[in-house]
Design an enzyme around this catalytic site. Structure first.
Site, PDB file in Angstrom:
ATOM      1  N   LYS A  47     -33.872  -3.606   9.370  1.00 55.02           N
ATOM      2  CA  LYS A  47     -33.780  -3.818   7.911  1.00 55.02           C
ATOM      3  C   LYS A  47     -34.850  -4.783   7.416  1.00 55.02           C
ATOM      4  O   LYS A  47     -35.196  -5.742   8.115  1.00 55.02           O
ATOM      5  CB  LYS A  47     -32.395  -4.371   7.545  1.00 55.02           C
ATOM      6  CG  LYS A  47     -31.247  -3.605   8.177  1.00 55.02           C
ATOM      7  CD  LYS A  47     -29.883  -4.055   7.718  1.00 55.02           C
ATOM      8  CE  LYS A  47     -28.798  -3.477   8.604  1.00 55.02           C
ATOM      9  NZ  LYS A  47     -28.460  -4.288   9.789  1.00 55.02           N
TER      10      LYS A  47
ATOM     11  N   HIS B 224     -32.373  -4.464   3.097  1.00 52.59           N
ATOM     12  CA  HIS B 224     -31.149  -5.176   3.499  1.00 52.59           C
ATOM     13  C   HIS B 224     -30.257  -5.515   2.300  1.00 52.59           C
ATOM     14  O   HIS B 224     -29.037  -5.349   2.352  1.00 52.59           O
ATOM     15  CB  HIS B 224     -31.538  -6.450   4.257  1.00 52.59           C
ATOM     16  CG  HIS B 224     -30.522  -6.909   5.245  1.00 52.59           C
ATOM     17  ND1 HIS B 224     -30.833  -7.473   6.454  1.00 52.59           N
ATOM     18  CD2 HIS B 224     -29.169  -6.896   5.200  1.00 52.59           C
ATOM     19  CE1 HIS B 224     -29.723  -7.781   7.103  1.00 52.59           C
ATOM     20  NE2 HIS B 224     -28.699  -7.441   6.358  1.00 52.59           N
TER      21      HIS B 224
ATOM     22  N   ASP C 125     -27.679  -1.150  15.529  1.00 50.38           N
ATOM     23  CA  ASP C 125     -28.009  -1.645  14.189  1.00 50.38           C
ATOM     24  C   ASP C 125     -28.469  -3.084  14.271  1.00 50.38           C
ATOM     25  O   ASP C 125     -27.669  -3.988  14.509  1.00 50.38           O
ATOM     26  CB  ASP C 125     -26.765  -1.546  13.282  1.00 50.38           C
ATOM     27  CG  ASP C 125     -27.080  -1.998  11.862  1.00 50.38           C
ATOM     28  OD1 ASP C 125     -27.551  -1.148  11.089  1.00 50.38           O
ATOM     29  OD2 ASP C 125     -26.885  -3.183  11.543  1.00 50.38           O
TER      30      ASP C 125
ATOM     31  N   TYR D 267     -31.590 -10.923  12.025  1.00 48.81           N
ATOM     32  CA  TYR D 267     -30.693 -11.192  13.159  1.00 48.81           C
ATOM     33  C   TYR D 267     -31.441 -11.879  14.320  1.00 48.81           C
ATOM     34  O   TYR D 267     -30.818 -12.357  15.270  1.00 48.81           O
ATOM     35  CB  TYR D 267     -30.035  -9.905  13.689  1.00 48.81           C
ATOM     36  CG  TYR D 267     -29.224  -9.126  12.683  1.00 48.81           C
ATOM     37  CD1 TYR D 267     -28.890  -9.662  11.444  1.00 48.81           C
ATOM     38  CD2 TYR D 267     -28.778  -7.834  12.957  1.00 48.81           C
ATOM     39  CE1 TYR D 267     -28.160  -8.932  10.519  1.00 48.81           C
ATOM     40  CE2 TYR D 267     -28.046  -7.104  12.038  1.00 48.81           C
ATOM     41  CZ  TYR D 267     -27.753  -7.655  10.819  1.00 48.81           C
ATOM     42  OH  TYR D 267     -27.033  -6.922   9.915  1.00 48.81           O
TER      43      TYR D 267
HETATM   44  P1  NDP Z   1     -17.173  -6.670  12.686  1.00 49.61           P
HETATM   45  O1  NDP Z   1     -16.225  -6.243  11.637  1.00 49.61           O
HETATM   46  O2  NDP Z   1     -17.842  -5.638  13.521  1.00 49.61           O
HETATM   47  O3  NDP Z   1     -16.398  -7.707  13.618  1.00 49.61           O
HETATM   48  C1  NDP Z   1     -17.008  -8.374  14.664  1.00 49.61           C
HETATM   49  C2  NDP Z   1     -16.061  -9.440  15.196  1.00 49.61           C
HETATM   50  O4  NDP Z   1     -14.863  -8.824  15.651  1.00 49.61           O
HETATM   51  C3  NDP Z   1     -16.608 -10.217  16.353  1.00 49.61           C
HETATM   52  O5  NDP Z   1     -16.122 -11.545  16.219  1.00 49.61           O
HETATM   53  C4  NDP Z   1     -15.999  -9.548  17.575  1.00 49.61           C
HETATM   54  O6  NDP Z   1     -15.832 -10.488  18.624  1.00 49.61           O
HETATM   55  C5  NDP Z   1     -14.672  -9.078  17.035  1.00 49.61           C
HETATM   56  N1  NDP Z   1     -14.246  -7.789  17.638  1.00 49.61           N
HETATM   57  C6  NDP Z   1     -14.968  -6.677  17.797  1.00 49.61           C
HETATM   58  N2  NDP Z   1     -14.255  -5.701  18.374  1.00 49.61           N
HETATM   59  C7  NDP Z   1     -13.016  -6.208  18.582  1.00 49.61           C
HETATM   60  C8  NDP Z   1     -11.848  -5.681  19.162  1.00 49.61           C
HETATM   61  N3  NDP Z   1     -11.803  -4.440  19.640  1.00 49.61           N
HETATM   62  N4  NDP Z   1     -10.753  -6.494  19.224  1.00 49.61           N
HETATM   63  C9  NDP Z   1     -10.796  -7.765  18.733  1.00 49.61           C
HETATM   64  N5  NDP Z   1     -11.869  -8.305  18.170  1.00 49.61           N
HETATM   65  C10 NDP Z   1     -12.985  -7.533  18.105  1.00 49.61           C
HETATM   66  O7  NDP Z   1     -18.218  -7.644  11.980  1.00 49.61           O
HETATM   67  P2  NDP Z   1     -19.786  -7.781  11.803  1.00 49.61           P
HETATM   68  O8  NDP Z   1     -19.915  -8.664  10.626  1.00 49.61           O
HETATM   69  O9  NDP Z   1     -20.478  -8.146  13.035  1.00 49.61           O
HETATM   70  O10 NDP Z   1     -20.290  -6.331  11.350  1.00 49.61           O
HETATM   71  C11 NDP Z   1     -20.740  -5.334  12.242  1.00 49.61           C
HETATM   72  C12 NDP Z   1     -22.216  -5.068  12.091  1.00 49.61           C
HETATM   73  O11 NDP Z   1     -22.522  -4.696  10.742  1.00 49.61           O
HETATM   74  C13 NDP Z   1     -23.105  -6.304  12.310  1.00 49.61           C
HETATM   75  O12 NDP Z   1     -23.227  -6.634  13.675  1.00 49.61           O
HETATM   76  C14 NDP Z   1     -24.372  -5.842  11.667  1.00 49.61           C
HETATM   77  O13 NDP Z   1     -25.071  -4.946  12.514  1.00 49.61           O
HETATM   78  C15 NDP Z   1     -23.841  -5.108  10.432  1.00 49.61           C
HETATM   79  N6  NDP Z   1     -23.811  -5.972   9.232  1.00 49.61           N
HETATM   80  C16 NDP Z   1     -24.655  -5.650   8.183  1.00 49.61           C
HETATM   81  C17 NDP Z   1     -24.669  -6.394   7.034  1.00 49.61           C
HETATM   82  C18 NDP Z   1     -25.571  -5.995   5.929  1.00 49.61           C
HETATM   83  O14 NDP Z   1     -25.743  -6.796   4.989  1.00 49.61           O
HETATM   84  N7  NDP Z   1     -26.173  -4.829   5.960  1.00 49.61           N
HETATM   85  C19 NDP Z   1     -23.814  -7.582   6.872  1.00 49.61           C
HETATM   86  C20 NDP Z   1     -22.930  -7.822   7.998  1.00 49.61           C
HETATM   87  C21 NDP Z   1     -22.937  -7.035   9.118  1.00 49.61           C
HETATM   88  P3  NDP Z   1     -16.674 -10.520  20.007  1.00 49.61           P
HETATM   89  O15 NDP Z   1     -18.107 -10.155  19.685  1.00 49.61           O
HETATM   90  O16 NDP Z   1     -16.527 -11.930  20.435  1.00 49.61           O
HETATM   91  O17 NDP Z   1     -16.026  -9.546  20.928  1.00 49.61           O
END
Ligand code: NDP
Length: 284
Positions: free
Chosen positions: A81, A114, A49, A54
């Protein structure tokens, strides 16, 4: 609930999306993004995604070309998006063309609006054209509330296949999910781990995780799957990337699901597209 890693959600147009994909928001470093996507593909992820905003569509494209699996393009479901600044009929056609070029692909699996801002009905008409021309396999939306969808339906020829919205245990979105299901629109959870904050220290979740000998993130992600959502957790950490798709060797009891449901506080990590703050920002 009997689920397998290879399971997909079927869209109303017959296309499908894997239950778990890799979110790549905030992966702005080329090496970090490509390595994360490679680990994900090796661990069984078959969906990525991304979004124009991004600023990593090029890296996603490169990772697809370097993916060590057979017929990688066909095997992967790639989402991007349309950004807020690119709304309008001609603007959407242009923005899509740029996205495809950055990804170096000749079609996209899924293209989403988006956020529901400005001229989204005109943008949708352009997306319908791209869909009918076969350049996009499925079209959908993100951050749409029920009223945005109802407004879109007044002019749309194609119904969105998916609505990607913020969902996690602090924001369970039950009413919107029920509405989407009633419309045969798949719900996809963004920030499924609530962006990895305080929730990952929650006592209730820890107790449930101990019961199944898994981690809190795995409990949360399995809760999403049992609720029928597609998930796109983001991580650049190899062991987390692997753990976030290792969700099929346990299941949550109904009582555990109810306990997680009870954590809901309608608390958002991102914007509410109906908020004054958001509307002021996108209209300015
Ligand atoms: P998430 O809820 O996926 O959380 C990501 C964070 O959690 C990062 O800091 C990561 O750290 C940490 N993390 C991930 N897995 C673990 C684990 N197993 N244990 C501990 N910590 C963990 O947040 P996002 O906001 O990134 O959302 C996911 C995706 O959703 C985005 O990447 C994007 O593709 C999409 N999105 C879409 C939006 C929209 O408006 N349509 C808005 C926001 C997000 P690290 O990477 O350091 O491991």
């Amino acid at each position: 609930m009997d689920l397998k890693v290879t399971d997909t959600k079927k869209f109303h147009n017959g296309q499908e999306i894997p239950l778990v994909g890799l979110g790549v928001w905030k992966m702005r470093d080329e090496k970090e993004a490509i390595e994360a996507i490679q680990v994900a593909i090796e661990s069984g992820y078959r969906a990525i995604d991304t979004a124009k905003v991004y600023e990593n569509e090029e890296y996603v494209g490169q990772a697809i070309r370097e993916a060590g699996i057979a017929r990688a393009r066909e095997a992967l479901t790639i989402t991007s998006k349309l950004w807020n600044a690119d709304h309008g009929y001609d603007e959407t056609l242009r923005a899509f063309d740029t996205t495809l070029k950055k990804l170096q692909l000749d079609y996209l699996d899924l293209y989403l609006i988006h956020w529901p801002v400005l001229a989204y009905k005109d943008s949708w008409r352009a997306m319908e054209r791209l869909y009918n021309e076969g350049l996009i396999k499925s079209i959908g939306v993100s951050n749409f509330h029920q009223h945005h969808l109802e407004n879109l339906f007044t002019t749309a020829n194609e119904k969105p296949v998916i609505d990607q919205i913020e969902i996690h245990p602090l924001l369970s979105q039950k009413p919107l999910k029920a509405y989407l299901e009633s419309q045969d629109i798949v719900h996809e959870a963004w920030s499924p781990l609530a962006q990895g904050g305080e929730l990952l220290k929650n006592q209730t979740l820890q107790r449930i995780a101990n019961k199944y000998n898994v981690t809190i993130p795995q409990v949360i992600l399995r809760w999403h799957l049992n609720n029928g959502s597609v998930i796109i957790p983001k991580s650049v950490t190899p062991e987390r990337i692997r753990a976030n798709i290792d969700l099929f060797g346990f299941d949550l009891a109904t009582s555990d699901m109810a306990e997680i449901d009870a954590l809901n506080k309608d608390e958002r990590k991102g914007s509410n597209p109906d908020s004054e703050e958001f509307l002021a920002r996108v209209w300015k």
